[in-house]
Design a protein around this motif. Structure first.
Motif, mmCIF file in Angstrom:
data_model
loop_
_atom_site.group_PDB
_atom_site.id
_atom_site.type_symbol
_atom_site.label_atom_id
_atom_site.label_comp_id
_atom_site.label_asym_id
_atom_site.label_seq_id
_atom_site.Cartn_x
_atom_site.Cartn_y
_atom_site.Cartn_z
ATOM 1 N N ALA A 21 0.811 -1.209 0.000
ATOM 2 C CA ALA A 21 0.000 0.000 0.000
ATOM 3 C C ALA A 21 0.847 1.263 0.000
ATOM 4 O O ALA A 21 1.704 1.439 0.852
ATOM 5 N N PRO A 22 0.627 2.164 -0.999
ATOM 6 C CA PRO A 22 1.291 3.470 -0.941
ATOM 7 C C PRO A 22 0.721 4.270 0.237
ATOM 8 O O PRO A 22 -0.326 3.909 0.783
ATOM 9 N N LYS A 23 1.420 5.371 0.607
ATOM 10 C CA LYS A 23 0.966 6.150 1.769
ATOM 11 C C LYS A 23 -0.416 6.753 1.528
ATOM 12 O O LYS A 23 -1.268 6.719 2.397
ATOM 13 N N ALA A 24 -0.625 7.327 0.321
ATOM 14 C CA ALA A 24 -1.942 7.900 0.016
ATOM 15 C C ALA A 24 -2.893 6.785 -0.397
ATOM 16 O O ALA A 24 -2.472 5.823 -1.031
ATOM 17 N N PRO A 25 -4.192 6.906 -0.037
ATOM 18 C CA PRO A 25 -5.135 5.844 -0.422
ATOM 19 C C PRO A 25 -5.277 5.741 -1.936
ATOM 20 O O PRO A 25 -5.285 6.754 -2.640
ATOM 21 N N LEU A 26 -5.359 4.501 -2.407
ATOM 22 C CA LEU A 26 -5.454 4.216 -3.851
ATOM 23 C C LEU A 26 -6.822 3.604 -4.155
ATOM 24 O O LEU A 26 -7.273 2.718 -3.430
ATOM 25 N N VAL A 27 -7.464 4.083 -5.222
ATOM 26 C CA VAL A 27 -8.735 3.510 -5.672
ATOM 27 C C VAL A 27 -8.568 3.053 -7.118
ATOM 28 O O VAL A 27 -7.984 3.776 -7.937
ATOM 29 N N ILE A 28 -9.044 1.842 -7.421
ATOM 30 C CA ILE A 28 -8.986 1.344 -8.803
ATOM 31 C C ILE A 28 -10.338 1.606 -9.461
ATOM 32 O O ILE A 28 -11.384 1.276 -8.887
ATOM 33 N N ILE A 29 -10.323 2.206 -10.647
ATOM 34 C CA ILE A 29 -11.568 2.497 -11.362
ATOM 35 C C ILE A 29 -11.675 1.528 -12.532
ATOM 36 O O ILE A 29 -10.783 1.460 -13.383
#
Ligand code: TXA
Ligand code: MG
Length: 348
Positions: free
Chosen positions: A237-245
């Motif tokens: 997990a990167p520090k900033a939240p990641l969302v997959i579209i």
């Protein structure tokens, strides 16, 4: 601890022999393989393997892969099932880890108390020579701090493990760039516990119908555990939240751009992970990283972990990624991407 850091080419036998001495003396050595870098120690020594868990901050219930340099694995397993034999002949050396029943020579700490041991013969020359010179199998998880993306470059290993291991050797590139496929070959059918460089389609050509463990697609029922313990941990997990579209290309682009503008209205900085062809569509984002061209999924796989680490070098608040078709190597790409996103997927 002072970490000795050396860049070598696989022909540099002297340095490899020195690294092998470190392994023989129960020390820890980070080395490249064709998948990702490994954090190695003598697999037959519980004391040496304990150092791996400490250096990585790895939970004790997550077993290690044992790396071998040849096909003589009889001492480490109770039997070699015929399915396993077929897989070894077809895919070793290479990015395939096979689970079999362990013998008493493998210490409990390596398998986290499980009755099975995971074995792999890597393709990389450095890795194979190191095991050969050490004269013992080498237990090696990926050479990242627990939870971080796996390392595909020497710089990643230094970032995570400088001062925590005896030696880091670099040089060969990690061509596959995602960790090996892990399969259980103890039953009637081969079961994939972690998708990787050897795809489901490739396995099926050799052993027929091949199953996917429920843990791979995050489809476990309440209280059920994945059969590869490592698959249950938050990872990459990167520090900033990641969302997959996910969805039709045009809808995905429109939705990512809508989210970028929404973030900007709230003074938040954005990052986008996409393919080479579409970098220009996200001009308003604070950062856009290309994984590679749509037509070369192997390169997308090889770049993924490095790209995820890149985001952490910038001050970003929200990250968005496009999705990939889950066939061939795409299954492994999406498996890692979904973990990095903490399974935050949006269908548009
Ligand atoms: O490509 C790779 O496999 C790399 C390189 C260094 O060889 N290694 C690697 O190791 O990715 P690691 O420890 O990061 O991941 C090993 C995975 C974990 O999910 C672990 O739970 C699973 O394999 N595993 C290991 N031994 C197992 C066993 N006896 N039964 C079930 N799963 C096992
Ligand atoms: Mg790992």
């Amino acid at each position: 601890m002072k970490t000795k850091i050396v860049e070598l080419n696989a022909e540099d036998q002297q340095l490899l022999k020195k690294a092998a001495e470190v392994i023989k003396n129960d020390g820890t050595v980070v080395f490249p393989t064709e998948t990702v870098y490994g954090l190695g120690a003598n697999a037959l020594s519980a004391a040496a393997c304990e150092k791996i868990f400490i250096a990585k901050g790895r939970p004790q219930d997550n077993p290690l892969i044992v790396h071998v340099a040849d096909f003589d694995i009889q001492d480490y397993v109770l039997e070699v099932p015929s399915l396993a034999q077929k897989l070894m002949e077809a895919f070793w050396p290479g990015p395939l880890t096979i689970i079999m029943k362990k013998s008493s020579r493998i210490p409990e700490i390596v398998t986290a108390g499980l009755p099975n041991v995971a074995l792999r013969m890597p393709q990389g020359r450095t890795a194979r020579k190191l095991i050969e010179y050490a004269g013992v199998p080498i237990a090696a998880p990926s050479a990242n701090l627990s939870g971080r993306p796996s390392p595909t470059a020497m710089t990643h290993c230094i970032e995570d493990l400088d001062g925590r291991v005896d030696m880091i050797i670099g040089g060969e590139s990690c061509e596959v760039g995602l960790e090996s496929t892990v399969v259980d070959a103890t039953g009637d059918k081969v079961v994939i516990l972690r998708p990787g460089g050897v795809t489901k389609e490739m396995l099926e050509q050799v052993v027929g119908e091949t199953l996917l463990d429920a843990g791979v697609q995050n489809q476990l029922s309440d209280g059920e555990k994945p059969r590869a313990p490592g698959m249950k941990y938050r990872h990459y997990a990167p520090k900033a939240p990641l969302v997959i579209i996910l969805g039709e290309q045009e809808n995905v682009m429109a939705e990512i751009n809508r989210r970028i503008h929404e973030c900007h209205q709230n003074s938040k900085r954005t990052g986008v992970l996409c393919t080479e062809e579409h970098v220009g569509f996200y001009k308003d984002s604070d950062c856009v990283i290309s994984l590679g061209s749509l037509g070369t999924p192997g390169i997308i796989a090889a770049n993924l972990f490095d790209c995820l680490r890149e985001f952490d070098k910038m001050e970003l608040d929200h990250l968005f990624s496009v999705g990939f078709e889950e066939t061939g190597i795409g299954l492994a790409i999406m498996n890692r991407l979904k973990k990095a996103a903490g399974h935050q997927l949006i269908e548009v």
